[in-house]
Scaffold this motif. Structure first.
Motif, PDB file in Angstrom:
ATOM      1  N   THR A 328       0.822  -1.218   0.000  1.00  0.00           N
ATOM      2  CA  THR A 328       0.000   0.000   0.000  1.00  0.00           C
ATOM      3  C   THR A 328       0.852   1.262   0.000  1.00  0.00           C
ATOM      4  OG1 THR A 328      -0.152  -0.048   2.424  1.00  0.00           O
ATOM      5  CG2 THR A 328      -1.918  -1.137   1.176  1.00  0.00           C
ATOM      6  N   GLU A 329       2.175   1.108   0.111  1.00  0.00           N
ATOM      7  CA  GLU A 329       3.092   2.246   0.058  1.00  0.00           C
ATOM      8  C   GLU A 329       4.489   1.741  -0.311  1.00  0.00           C
ATOM      9  OE1 GLU A 329       3.802   4.047   3.806  1.00  0.00           O
ATOM     10  OE2 GLU A 329       4.090   2.157   4.871  1.00  0.00           O
ATOM     11  N   HIS A 334       9.597  -1.884  -0.948  1.00  0.00           N
ATOM     12  CA  HIS A 334       9.202  -2.993  -0.081  1.00  0.00           C
ATOM     13  C   HIS A 334       9.308  -4.339  -0.812  1.00  0.00           C
ATOM     14  CE1 HIS A 334       8.216  -0.553   3.245  1.00  0.00           C
ATOM     15  NE2 HIS A 334       7.042  -0.105   2.833  1.00  0.00           N
ATOM     16  N   ALA A 335       8.890  -4.367  -2.085  1.00  0.00           N
ATOM     17  CA  ALA A 335       8.918  -5.616  -2.836  1.00  0.00           C
ATOM     18  C   ALA A 335      10.349  -6.058  -3.135  1.00  0.00           C
ATOM     19  CB  ALA A 335       8.132  -5.461  -4.131  1.00  0.00           C
ATOM     20  N   THR A 336      11.235  -5.098  -3.416  1.00  0.00           N
ATOM     21  CA  THR A 336      12.638  -5.421  -3.660  1.00  0.00           C
ATOM     22  C   THR A 336      13.275  -6.031  -2.410  1.00  0.00           C
ATOM     23  OG1 THR A 336      12.823  -3.657  -5.303  1.00  0.00           O
ATOM     24  CG2 THR A 336      14.882  -4.500  -4.354  1.00  0.00           C
ATOM     25  N   ALA A 337      12.961  -5.447  -1.272  1.00  0.00           N
ATOM     26  CA  ALA A 337      13.474  -5.984  -0.010  1.00  0.00           C
ATOM     27  C   ALA A 337      12.895  -7.374   0.263  1.00  0.00           C
ATOM     28  CB  ALA A 337      13.138  -5.028   1.133  1.00  0.00           C
ATOM     29  N   VAL A 348       6.359 -10.164  -8.148  1.00  0.00           N
ATOM     30  CA  VAL A 348       5.366  -9.371  -8.883  1.00  0.00           C
ATOM     31  C   VAL A 348       4.690  -8.475  -7.854  1.00  0.00           C
ATOM     32  CG1 VAL A 348       3.329  -9.413 -10.360  1.00  0.00           C
ATOM     33  CG2 VAL A 348       5.033 -11.243 -10.530  1.00  0.00           C
ATOM     34  N   ALA A 349       4.954  -7.185  -7.928  1.00  0.00           N
ATOM     35  CA  ALA A 349       4.468  -6.248  -6.915  1.00  0.00           C
ATOM     36  C   ALA A 349       3.317  -5.412  -7.474  1.00  0.00           C
ATOM     37  CB  ALA A 349       5.596  -5.334  -6.468  1.00  0.00           C
ATOM     38  N   ASN A 350       2.364  -5.104  -6.601  1.00  0.00           N
ATOM     39  CA  ASN A 350       1.304  -4.189  -7.005  1.00  0.00           C
ATOM     40  C   ASN A 350       0.834  -3.368  -5.813  1.00  0.00           C
ATOM     41  OD1 ASN A 350      -0.089  -6.186  -5.650  1.00  0.00           O
ATOM     42  ND2 ASN A 350      -1.437  -6.714  -7.333  1.00  0.00           N
ATOM     43  N   ASP A 351       0.196  -2.253  -6.134  1.00  0.00           N
ATOM     44  CA  ASP A 351      -0.334  -1.343  -5.132  1.00  0.00           C
ATOM     45  C   ASP A 351      -1.804  -1.687  -4.912  1.00  0.00           C
ATOM     46  OD1 ASP A 351      -1.299   0.753  -3.606  1.00  0.00           O
ATOM     47  OD2 ASP A 351      -0.294   2.320  -4.764  1.00  0.00           O
ATOM     48  N   VAL A 352      -2.123  -2.170  -3.725  1.00  0.00           N
ATOM     49  CA  VAL A 352      -3.498  -2.592  -3.442  1.00  0.00           C
ATOM     50  C   VAL A 352      -4.210  -1.606  -2.523  1.00  0.00           C
ATOM     51  CG1 VAL A 352      -3.024  -5.032  -3.844  1.00  0.00           C
ATOM     52  CG2 VAL A 352      -2.711  -4.081  -1.540  1.00  0.00           C
ATOM     53  N   SER A 353      -3.747  -0.355  -2.520  1.00  0.00           N
ATOM     54  CA  SER A 353      -4.463   0.669  -1.766  1.00  0.00           C
ATOM     55  C   SER A 353      -5.916   0.718  -2.224  1.00  0.00           C
ATOM     56  CB  SER A 353      -3.824   2.043  -1.977  1.00  0.00           C
ATOM     57  OG  SER A 353      -2.456   2.025  -1.591  1.00  0.00           O
ATOM     58  N   PRO A 354      -6.867   0.995  -1.326  1.00  0.00           N
ATOM     59  CA  PRO A 354      -8.283   1.003  -1.708  1.00  0.00           C
ATOM     60  C   PRO A 354      -8.580   1.860  -2.932  1.00  0.00           C
ATOM     61  CG  PRO A 354      -8.075   1.144   0.670  1.00  0.00           C
ATOM     62  CD  PRO A 354      -6.681   1.236   0.119  1.00  0.00           C
ATOM     63  N   ALA A 355      -7.861   2.962  -3.091  1.00  0.00           N
ATOM     64  CA  ALA A 355      -8.136   3.861  -4.216  1.00  0.00           C
ATOM     65  C   ALA A 355      -7.830   3.229  -5.566  1.00  0.00           C
ATOM     66  CB  ALA A 355      -7.333   5.149  -4.051  1.00  0.00           C
ATOM     67  N   THR A 356      -6.950   2.206  -5.596  1.00  0.00           N
ATOM     68  CA  THR A 356      -6.584   1.597  -6.881  1.00  0.00           C
ATOM     69  C   THR A 356      -7.670   0.662  -7.409  1.00  0.00           C
ATOM     70  OG1 THR A 356      -5.484  -0.339  -5.898  1.00  0.00           O
ATOM     71  CG2 THR A 356      -4.154   1.668  -6.184  1.00  0.00           C
ATOM     72  N   GLY A 357      -8.464   0.082  -6.501  1.00  0.00           N
ATOM     73  CA  GLY A 357      -9.499  -0.871  -6.923  1.00  0.00           C
ATOM     74  C   GLY A 357      -8.953  -2.185  -7.429  1.00  0.00           C
ATOM     75  N   ILE A 358      -7.677  -2.447  -7.181  1.00  0.00           N
ATOM     76  CA  ILE A 358      -7.039  -3.652  -7.727  1.00  0.00           C
ATOM     77  C   ILE A 358      -7.440  -4.899  -6.961  1.00  0.00           C
ATOM     78  CG2 ILE A 358      -4.799  -4.806  -7.893  1.00  0.00           C
ATOM     79  CD1 ILE A 358      -3.674  -2.164  -8.967  1.00  0.00           C
ATOM     80  N   MET A 359      -7.393  -4.848  -5.628  1.00  0.00           N
ATOM     81  CA  MET A 359      -7.749  -6.039  -4.857  1.00  0.00           C
ATOM     82  C   MET A 359      -9.245  -6.278  -4.963  1.00  0.00           C
ATOM     83  SD  MET A 359      -6.682  -7.231  -1.005  1.00  0.00           S
ATOM     84  CE  MET A 359      -5.099  -7.886  -1.513  1.00  0.00           C
ATOM     85  N   GLY A 360      -9.616  -7.379  -5.604  1.00  0.00           N
ATOM     86  CA  GLY A 360     -11.019  -7.685  -5.833  1.00  0.00           C
ATOM     87  C   GLY A 360     -11.540  -7.162  -7.155  1.00  0.00           C
ATOM     88  N   GLY A 361     -10.718  -6.388  -7.888  1.00  0.00           N
ATOM     89  CA  GLY A 361     -11.147  -5.837  -9.168  1.00  0.00           C
ATOM     90  C   GLY A 361     -10.717  -6.697 -10.340  1.00  0.00           C
ATOM     91  N   ASN A 364      -5.154  -4.843 -13.066  1.00  0.00           N
ATOM     92  CA  ASN A 364      -3.978  -4.852 -12.216  1.00  0.00           C
ATOM     93  C   ASN A 364      -2.904  -3.990 -12.854  1.00  0.00           C
ATOM     94  OD1 ASN A 364      -2.374  -5.492 -10.035  1.00  0.00           O
ATOM     95  ND2 ASN A 364      -2.435  -7.702 -10.353  1.00  0.00           N
ATOM     96  N   ALA A 365      -2.036  -3.449 -12.033  1.00  0.00           N
ATOM     97  CA  ALA A 365      -0.867  -2.702 -12.498  1.00  0.00           C
ATOM     98  C   ALA A 365       0.301  -3.219 -11.685  1.00  0.00           C
ATOM     99  CB  ALA A 365      -1.058  -1.205 -12.312  1.00  0.00           C
ATOM    100  N   VAL A 366       1.212  -3.949 -12.313  1.00  0.00           N
ATOM    101  CA  VAL A 366       2.258  -4.638 -11.576  1.00  0.00           C
ATOM    102  C   VAL A 366       3.637  -4.138 -11.955  1.00  0.00           C
ATOM    103  CG1 VAL A 366       0.796  -6.704 -11.494  1.00  0.00           C
ATOM    104  CG2 VAL A 366       2.595  -6.535 -13.232  1.00  0.00           C
ATOM    105  N   THR A 367       4.566  -4.378 -11.058  1.00  0.00           N
ATOM    106  CA  THR A 367       5.983  -4.159 -11.321  1.00  0.00           C
ATOM    107  C   THR A 367       6.691  -5.487 -11.134  1.00  0.00           C
ATOM    108  OG1 THR A 367       5.891  -1.863 -10.552  1.00  0.00           O
ATOM    109  CG2 THR A 367       8.058  -2.911 -10.624  1.00  0.00           C
ATOM    110  N   LEU A 368       7.407  -5.920 -12.157  1.00  0.00           N
ATOM    111  CA  LEU A 368       8.151  -7.181 -12.095  1.00  0.00           C
ATOM    112  C   LEU A 368       9.560  -6.883 -11.617  1.00  0.00           C
ATOM    113  CD1 LEU A 368       8.296 -10.224 -12.641  1.00  0.00           C
ATOM    114  CD2 LEU A 368       8.998  -9.683 -14.983  1.00  0.00           C
ATOM    115  N   ILE A 369       9.910  -7.466 -10.466  1.00  0.00           N
ATOM    116  CA  ILE A 369      11.205  -7.213  -9.855  1.00  0.00           C
ATOM    117  C   ILE A 369      12.045  -8.479  -9.946  1.00  0.00           C
ATOM    118  CG2 ILE A 369      12.378  -6.635  -7.695  1.00  0.00           C
ATOM    119  CD1 ILE A 369       9.847  -5.018  -6.986  1.00  0.00           C
ATOM    120  N   THR A 370      13.193  -8.364 -10.577  1.00  0.00           N
ATOM    121  CA  THR A 370      14.113  -9.494 -10.766  1.00  0.00           C
ATOM    122  C   THR A 370      15.496  -9.083 -10.278  1.00  0.00           C
ATOM    123  OG1 THR A 370      14.831  -8.857 -12.993  1.00  0.00           O
ATOM    124  CG2 THR A 370      12.785 -10.126 -12.826  1.00  0.00           C
TER     125      THR A 370
END
Length: 403
Positions: A328-329, A334-337, A348-361, A364-370
């Motif tokens: 959420t921030e 945080h995902a890299t750590a 695969v990281a994403n922002d699931v803050s309520p304003a994004t509507g991603i969780m349950g929607g 999705n908008a993801v960042t792939l961290i390798t």
């Protein structure tokens, strides 16, 4: 995609044999030729006349058919199909195939072929969970046999649990996947999905808002690339995909056990939103108000870290381990750590803050961290994210396998 294919369908003896009739109809609708084989026990549940009428072909039952054997009939039958499907695959049929026995037509066909085999198990839950059946299952998988189901539910015997044969359309999807020579053909991928429910008492639990939609879409996308997918899911609000091995669990501890049982795998993708904590003093009975206005004191214990357990397991570790990070921030930081802490290959990281509507929607908008950095993807449907990620997984496994 199935039109023009030929399926050798072995119908075992069990109450689920009636579903084989609908399976034949569904396959014929798609232009598939079905050659039916009915075991002696199968005759007790469906008739050769009904099977033959739906398939439009002769039903084969006897190993020592003098007319057929003059032309080596059982050998020919085992070689002309694109795929052999066993539905229902009873405990007895699985045991015979695992042990290499050949004392009837069905088991002889399975032994005398190099054609791919797909089994749809169906049996009593105790039979399915018995150590002998699980040994046979492991041997058959090691031999390259694919499986669809069994599903959990009420059984004709009155018990509940895994053992119900997959539905005909699930089997059709598995047949489709088995006949597609995708980049993940012959590969086993483990996917976890959904939330976990951690009991407070028999009627209450701690959970989260995960719908399981992203994990479900990913399992389907991997299946479509030809992978054999084991799908371990918590109580999601979306149904599991067809054509994958579904293992339903409730708690984080159950999910870890299911994951360990599903290994080995070429890749493991941990998309489930697993609860970090469980209630250590969960009530055996429903907790009641005591009239004092005081809330019950709940004690918490840390749940097993499934991603870290598999990432750090050493021998037998999947070649590619992918985790998910719902933040959420400071999403990337945080995902890299988390990737470094857990020891997985990708996050695969994403922002699931309520304003994004991603969780349950549905998007999705993801960042792939390798190991090479962070790559932000544009917002898209969860199905498209799944397809893109599945292709990346296929490419990575291909590179790893060529070394």
């Amino acid at each position: 995609m199935l039109a023009g294919k030929r399926i050798l369908l072995i119908i075992g003896g069990g109450i689920a044999a009636y579903k084989a009739l609908d399976l034949i109809r569904r396959l014929r609708e798609r232009g598939v030729a079905v050659t039916p084989v009915l075991t002696r026990a199968g005759h007790e549940f469906v008739t050769p006349l009904s099977v033959s009428a739906l398939a439009g072909e002769k039903v084969h039952s006897a190993l020592f058919d003098l007319t057929a054997e003059a032309e080596m009939g059982h050998i020919q039958l085992s070689r002309v199909a694109d795929l052999i499907v066993v539905a229902p695959a009873t405990a007895d049929l699985m045991a015979k195939a695992a042990q290499g026995r050949a004392d009837d037509l069905a088991s002889t066909l399975l032994l005398a072929t190099d054609t791919p085999v797909l089994m749809a198990p169906a049996m009593n839950v105790r039979m399915w969970e018995h150590k002998a059946t699980q040994r046979n299952l492991a041997q058959l998988r090691a031999d390259g046999v694919r499986f669809v189901g069994p599903n959990a539910g009420d059984m004709a015997c009155g018990e509940f649990g895994p053992g119900r044969m997959a539905e005909p359309l699930e089997i059709v999807a598995a047949i489709d996947a088995a006949l597609v020579a995708g980049p993940l053909a012959g590969r086993h991928v483990l996917v976890t999905s959904g939330p976990t429910h951690e009991p407070i008492d028999p009627v209450r639990y701690i959970a989260n808002r995960s719908s399981g939609a992203q994990g479900t879409a990913l399992a389907a996308a991997l299946r479509d690339l030809g992978a054999r997918v084991t799908f371990v899911t918590g109580p999601a609000s979306v149904p599991p995909p067809d054509g994958v091995q579904v293992v339903q669990v409730e708690t984080a501890q159950q999910m870890l056990a299911a994951v360990q049982q599903a290994l080995p795998a070429d890749a493991a993708v941990f998309a489930a939103a697993v609860a970090d904590w469980r209630v250590a003093n969960a009530g055996a009975q429903k907790m009641k108000k005591d009239g004092t206005g005081r809330a019950p004191a709940l004690e918490f214990a840390e749940n097993p870290d499934i991603l870290a357990t598999v990432s750090q397991m050493g021998a037998g570790r999947p070649a590619l381990v992918v985790g998910f990070a719902a933040e959420t921030e400071q999403v990337v930081a945080h995902a890299t750590a988390k990737r470094a802490r857990k020891g997985c290959d990708w996050i695969v990281a994403n922002d699931v803050s309520p304003a994004t509507g991603i969780m349950g929607g549905s998007e999705n908008a993801v960042t792939l961290i390798t190991a090479t950095g962070a790559e932000s993807w544009p917002r898209m449907t969860k199905d498209q994210v799944a397809r893109d990620l599945a292709q990346r997984i296929a490419d990575a496994i291909s590179v790893a396998g060529s070394r």
